[in-house]
Design a protein around this motif. Structure first.
Motif, short mmCIF file in Angstrom:
data_model
loop_
_atom_site.label_atom_id
_atom_site.label_comp_id
_atom_site.label_asym_id
_atom_site.label_seq_id
_atom_site.Cartn_x
_atom_site.Cartn_y
_atom_site.Cartn_z
N GLU A 42 50.58 92.07 24.00
CA GLU A 42 51.29 90.80 24.16
C GLU A 42 52.38 90.72 23.10
O GLU A 42 52.11 90.85 21.90
CB GLU A 42 50.32 89.63 23.99
CG GLU A 42 50.94 88.27 24.23
CD GLU A 42 51.42 88.08 25.66
OE1 GLU A 42 52.65 87.97 25.84
OE2 GLU A 42 50.58 88.05 26.57
N ARG B 292 54.59 88.16 22.62
CA ARG B 292 55.06 86.81 22.32
C ARG B 292 53.87 85.92 22.04
O ARG B 292 52.74 86.22 22.42
CB ARG B 292 55.88 86.24 23.48
CG ARG B 292 55.11 86.13 24.79
CD ARG B 292 55.94 85.47 25.87
NE ARG B 292 55.20 85.45 27.13
CZ ARG B 292 55.49 84.65 28.13
NH1 ARG B 292 56.48 83.81 28.02
NH2 ARG B 292 54.79 84.70 29.25
N THR B 293 54.13 84.81 21.37
CA THR B 293 53.10 83.84 21.07
C THR B 293 53.03 82.82 22.19
O THR B 293 54.00 82.11 22.45
CB THR B 293 53.41 83.11 19.75
OG1 THR B 293 53.62 84.07 18.72
CG2 THR B 293 52.28 82.18 19.36
N LYS B 294 51.91 82.74 22.88
CA LYS B 294 51.74 81.80 24.00
C LYS B 294 51.31 80.44 23.45
O LYS B 294 50.43 80.34 22.60
CB LYS B 294 50.69 82.32 24.97
CG LYS B 294 51.16 83.48 25.82
CD LYS B 294 52.14 83.05 26.90
CE LYS B 294 51.47 82.21 27.98
NZ LYS B 294 52.43 81.78 29.02
N VAL B 295 51.96 79.42 23.94
CA VAL B 295 51.62 78.05 23.55
C VAL B 295 50.53 77.53 24.48
O VAL B 295 50.61 77.67 25.70
CB VAL B 295 52.87 77.14 23.63
CG1 VAL B 295 52.49 75.68 23.38
CG2 VAL B 295 53.92 77.60 22.63
N GLU B 296 49.50 76.95 23.91
CA GLU B 296 48.41 76.39 24.71
C GLU B 296 48.91 75.15 25.45
O GLU B 296 49.45 74.23 24.83
CB GLU B 296 47.23 76.02 23.81
CG GLU B 296 46.02 75.52 24.59
CD GLU B 296 44.85 75.21 23.68
OE1 GLU B 296 43.84 74.67 24.19
OE2 GLU B 296 44.93 75.48 22.46
N ILE C 252 57.08 75.30 22.91
CA ILE C 252 57.39 76.36 23.88
C ILE C 252 58.75 76.97 23.57
O ILE C 252 58.94 78.19 23.58
CB ILE C 252 57.36 75.81 25.32
CG1 ILE C 252 55.92 75.42 25.71
CG2 ILE C 252 57.90 76.85 26.30
CD1 ILE C 252 55.83 74.63 27.00
N ASP D 240 58.45 78.86 19.99
CA ASP D 240 57.51 79.98 19.87
C ASP D 240 57.62 80.99 21.01
O ASP D 240 57.70 82.19 20.77
CB ASP D 240 56.08 79.46 19.77
CG ASP D 240 55.82 78.79 18.43
OD1 ASP D 240 56.13 79.40 17.41
OD2 ASP D 240 55.31 77.67 18.43
N GLU D 241 57.63 80.51 22.23
CA GLU D 241 57.69 81.44 23.37
C GLU D 241 59.11 81.89 23.66
O GLU D 241 59.33 83.01 24.11
CB GLU D 241 57.08 80.78 24.61
CG GLU D 241 55.57 80.59 24.53
CD GLU D 241 54.96 80.36 25.89
OE1 GLU D 241 55.31 81.09 26.85
OE2 GLU D 241 54.12 79.45 26.02
N TYR E 41 61.91 77.53 32.55
CA TYR E 41 60.61 78.04 32.07
C TYR E 41 59.73 76.90 31.57
O TYR E 41 58.53 76.85 31.87
CB TYR E 41 60.81 79.07 30.96
CG TYR E 41 59.49 79.62 30.46
CD1 TYR E 41 58.79 80.56 31.20
CD2 TYR E 41 58.92 79.15 29.28
CE1 TYR E 41 57.56 81.04 30.77
CE2 TYR E 41 57.70 79.62 28.84
CZ TYR E 41 57.02 80.57 29.59
OH TYR E 41 55.80 81.03 29.18
N CYS F 264 56.00 75.54 32.91
CA CYS F 264 54.84 75.20 32.07
C CYS F 264 54.38 73.77 32.36
O CYS F 264 53.17 73.49 32.38
CB CYS F 264 55.20 75.35 30.60
SG CYS F 264 55.55 77.04 30.08
N GLU G 205 52.49 73.81 35.63
CA GLU G 205 51.16 74.39 35.42
C GLU G 205 50.21 73.40 34.77
O GLU G 205 49.01 73.38 35.05
CB GLU G 205 51.28 75.65 34.56
CG GLU G 205 49.96 76.38 34.34
CD GLU G 205 50.11 77.61 33.48
OE1 GLU G 205 49.08 78.09 32.94
OE2 GLU G 205 51.25 78.09 33.32
#
Length: 328
Positions: free
Chosen positions: A2, A4-8, A227, A230-231, A252, A256, A259
């Motif tokens: 991975e 990139r850092t995924k944001v919760e 997002i 970080d992403e 993008y 999110c 989702e």
């Protein structure tokens, strides 16, 4: 691997349906999300006062609706041939006083109606820095490019925002007990005070939202700012000014958002509508051909079937457009 850092994401914290009236307030990012919601046939009212950036201006604007405020000439200012309101965006301004008041009061009446029935209110805060009108010390919504000497500029305190919004949310729920509140911080960076100043600015907003979410179960948070930072930290996702997100970045963040708050059924309706919309945007070689007439008839049938399944969808403009093209 991975890279990139995924944001919760806040998946499962709330569900937004097509049948839910939505009232959006805030920065130009609120306008972006509002447009995407409306493009996908959600019932929305976006910024009854125009774009507003700071929490206190937004709180005051909502309070004016709750107070049933009607603007009069005494609430306007006149400068360089233009009538304007310090609480409203310049799009409401006019060289004609009556026209200015008519635009303001029409949008406020529409916003007041939505306020009473909204299932969701979405607040996008852009900055914790405010401009206070020196004549009375009140926070304004828009400076209208007036001289800086007429204003006092300062950074809000976290508790100041929390106090204003805690009382505001209580008032809103008195007239609309079922409404849910969704907060987000605009991913647009405010560079006027430097990058460190921007971080302090956004930190105040984030802390205030966190506190409100702790105080009220009806409050939720969507991490659009995180997002973006970080992403989407690469500068290819920023516009030429290196501060605003590009259309791709907004798309993008919208994905999110979908989702987080849309069910599979809602996403299915959105896909059906986008297929119809693409069909309506199609430009034929021959608008009078039998093939195009058949194509339009099929689109009309799809719209009618969708309306039959979901009667709350507003598709009258699209039906009228199809009918007009079929008559040509």
């Amino acid at each position: 691997m991975e890279f990139r850092t995924k944001v919760e994401l806040p998946v499962g914290q709330g569900e937004i349906r097509h049948s839910d009236p939505i009232l959006l307030w805030g920065s130009c990012f609120a306008e972006n999300i509002g447009k995407l919601l409306m493009d996908n046939k959600f019932h929305c009212d976006v910024n009854p006062f125009g774009i507003l950036y700071n929490p206190l201006s937004i709180a005051k604007s909502v309070s004016l609706l709750l107070d049933n405020k009607v603007y009069s000439a005494a609430d306007l200012r006149f400068d360089k041939g233009i009538w304007y309101s310090l609480m409203h965006h310049s799009s409401f301004s006019s060289a004609d006083q009556s026209e200015c008041l008519e635009k303001i009061n029409f949008r406020m009446a529409k916003g007041r109606e939505m306020l009473g029935k909204a299932k969701w209110m979405i607040f996008t805060w852009g900055t914790a820095r405010v401009y206070e009108w020196k004549e009375n010390g009140e926070v304004v919504g828009n400076c209208h490019k007036l001289p800086d000497r007429l204003f006092t500029r300062r950074l809000l305190e976290v508790e100041e925002i929390v106090s204003a919004f805690a009382s505001l949310l209580e008032r809103i729920r008195q007239v609309n007990p079922e409404v849910q509140f969704l907060f987000t911080v605009s991913p647009i960076r405010h560079a006027k005070d430097g990058m460190h100043g921007n971080q302090l600015n956004k930190a105040v907003l984030l802390l205030a939202i966190e506190r409100l979410c702790q105080l009220f179960s009806s409050c939720h948070y969507f991490p659009s700012y995180e997002i973006m930072l970080d992403e989407l930290r690469d500068y290819r996702f920023y516009a030429d000014d290196m501060l605003h997100p590009t259309p791709l970045a907004v798309s993008y963040i919208w994905e999110c958002f979908c989702e987080s708050f849309f069910t599979a059924d809602t996403l299915r309706v959105m896909k059906e509508w986008q297929d119809i919309r693409k069909g309506l945007e199609h430009r034929p070689f021959d608008a009078k051909s039998t093939a195009y007439y058949t194509f339009l008839s099929q689109i009309m049938l799809k719209i009618e079937r969708l309306k039959e399944k979901f009667p709350y969808l507003d598709v009258q403009n699209e039906i009228a457009l199809c009918q007009t093209r079929l008559k040509k």
